[in-house]
Design a protein around this motif. Structure first.
Motif, mmCIF file in Angstrom:
data_model
loop_
_atom_site.group_PDB
_atom_site.id
_atom_site.type_symbol
_atom_site.label_atom_id
_atom_site.label_comp_id
_atom_site.label_asym_id
_atom_site.label_seq_id
_atom_site.Cartn_x
_atom_site.Cartn_y
_atom_site.Cartn_z
ATOM 1 N N GLY A 91 0.808 -1.211 0.000
ATOM 2 C CA GLY A 91 0.000 0.000 0.000
ATOM 3 C C GLY A 91 0.842 1.263 0.000
ATOM 4 N N SER A 96 -5.007 -6.026 1.211
ATOM 5 C CA SER A 96 -5.029 -7.276 1.963
ATOM 6 C C SER A 96 -4.483 -8.402 1.093
ATOM 7 N N PRO A 136 -5.178 0.757 1.759
ATOM 8 C CA PRO A 136 -5.242 -0.571 2.384
ATOM 9 C C PRO A 136 -5.216 -1.671 1.339
#
Length: 254
Positions: A145, A236, A234
Motif C-alpha cells: 500500500g 489485503s 489498504p
C-alpha cells in the motif's frame, strides 16, 4: 492277420517314434502355462485407477504491482519528454521505498497519435500520448500500500493491478504432494477392503497441477486520488492455495 516283422534300421526307427510319442504327454504337462493363460489369470484381479489431490493454504510473501505513466502533448517529442521526466521521479520514489533495481522492469513503452472525431468530418489530430508501464516486485507484502501511494505521488496515473505470489513455492508444493499421496493411499485401501482384495503394489503415479499465481487484483482509480496526508492505501494479501493433483494405478491381489 499276418504279422509284420521289422528288422534292422527300420525297426529301430519305429521304436524311436514310439518313445517320442509316448513322452509327448509327459513333456506337455511339465511345461509352464501358455502366455494367454497367464493373462487370463491376472485379469481375474482388477487394477485400481484412482485420483486424489493435496492442497495447502499459505500466505503470500511477494507482490507484483503493474502501473504506468501516461502523458499527452501536442507533439510526440513533448509527450515523450514529459513522460520521461515523470518516470524519473517515479524511479526515485521506488528507490526511496526500498525497491531494488533488479525488482523494477519496464513492461511496455508506447506512443500513439490522438485524434478527435466529428461526424461528417475527417479526423483531426489532437496530439500524442506516451505510455510507460512498469512491473515492480515488492518483497514485503506489508509495504504494498505505501509503495503504491509513493509512486502515485511521484506521477503514476495508472495502476493496472496487483498480483500476490510466492518467491519459492517448493516447500508448499512438497507439503501438498505428501497430502495427495496420503489421500490416494487411503482411497485405495478403502476400495481394496470393499472388494475383499488387498493392494499388491503401486504400478504408476502421475502428477498434475502445482502452484499457480493468482490473477491480478485491480486497484481502482479512486486509490489514485488519495491525498498526501491520507492513510496509506489498504491492501489485503489474504492466502494462496497450492494444489497438487495426482492419479495412481494400484494392482490388486488375494
Amino acid at each position: 492277420m499276418p504279422r509284420i516283422r521289422l528288422a534292422g534300421p527300420v525297426a529301430a526307427s519305429a521304436v524311436a517314434l514310439a518313445l517320442v510319442a509316448g513322452a509327448a504327454p509327459a513333456l506337455a504337462q511339465s511345461q509352464p502355462a501358455a502366455p494367454a493363460q497367464q493373462v487370463q489369470i491376472m485379469a481375474q484381479y482388477p487394477a485400481l485407477n484412482l485420483a486424489a489431490h493435496g492442497e495447502v493454504k499459505i500466505a503470500p510473501d511477494k507482490a507484483d504491482i503493474n502501473f504506468g505513466v501516461v502523458t499527452e502533448a501536442p507533439t510526440a517529442a513533448e509527450a515523450m519528454a514529459q513522460n520521461a521526466e515523470r518516470m524519473t521521479q517515479v524511479m526515485r520514489a521506488l528507490t526511496g521505498a526500498g525497491i531494488e533495481a533488479r525488482d523494477i522492469q519496464t513492461s511496455g513503452l508506447n506512443l500513439q497519435a490522438q485524434y478527435d472525431y466529428v461526424q461528417d468530418q475527417p479526423p483531426r489530430l489532437r496530439g500524442y500520448q506516451a505510455t510507460n508501464r512498469v512491473t515492480v516486485l515488492v518483497r514485503d507484502v506489508e509495504a504494498v500500500g505505501t509503495t503504491a501511494d509513493a509512486v502515485v505521488a511521484a506521477g503514476v496515473n495508472q495502476i493496472d493491478g496487483i498480483t500476490f505470489g510466492l518467491i519459492d513455492p517448493t516447500e508448499a508444493e512438497n507439503q501438498a504432494r505428501q497430502l495427495a499421496v496420503r489421500a490416494l493411499q487411503n482411497k485405495a485401501e478403502v476400495y481394496a477392503q470393499a472388494t475383499g482384495l488387498r493392494l499388491a503394489g503401486l504400478r504408476s503415479l502421475t502428477e498434475a497441477g502445482g502452484y499457480q499465481p493468482q490473477p491480478p487484483m485491480p486497484m481502482y482509480r479512486m486509490a489514485l486520488q488519495s491525498s498526501a496526508d491520507a492513510a496509506s492505501t489498504p491492501v489485503s494479501a489474504g492466502e494462496l492455495s497450492v494444489r497438487i493433483d495426482i492419479t495412481g494405478v494400484y494392482d490388486l491381489a488375494r
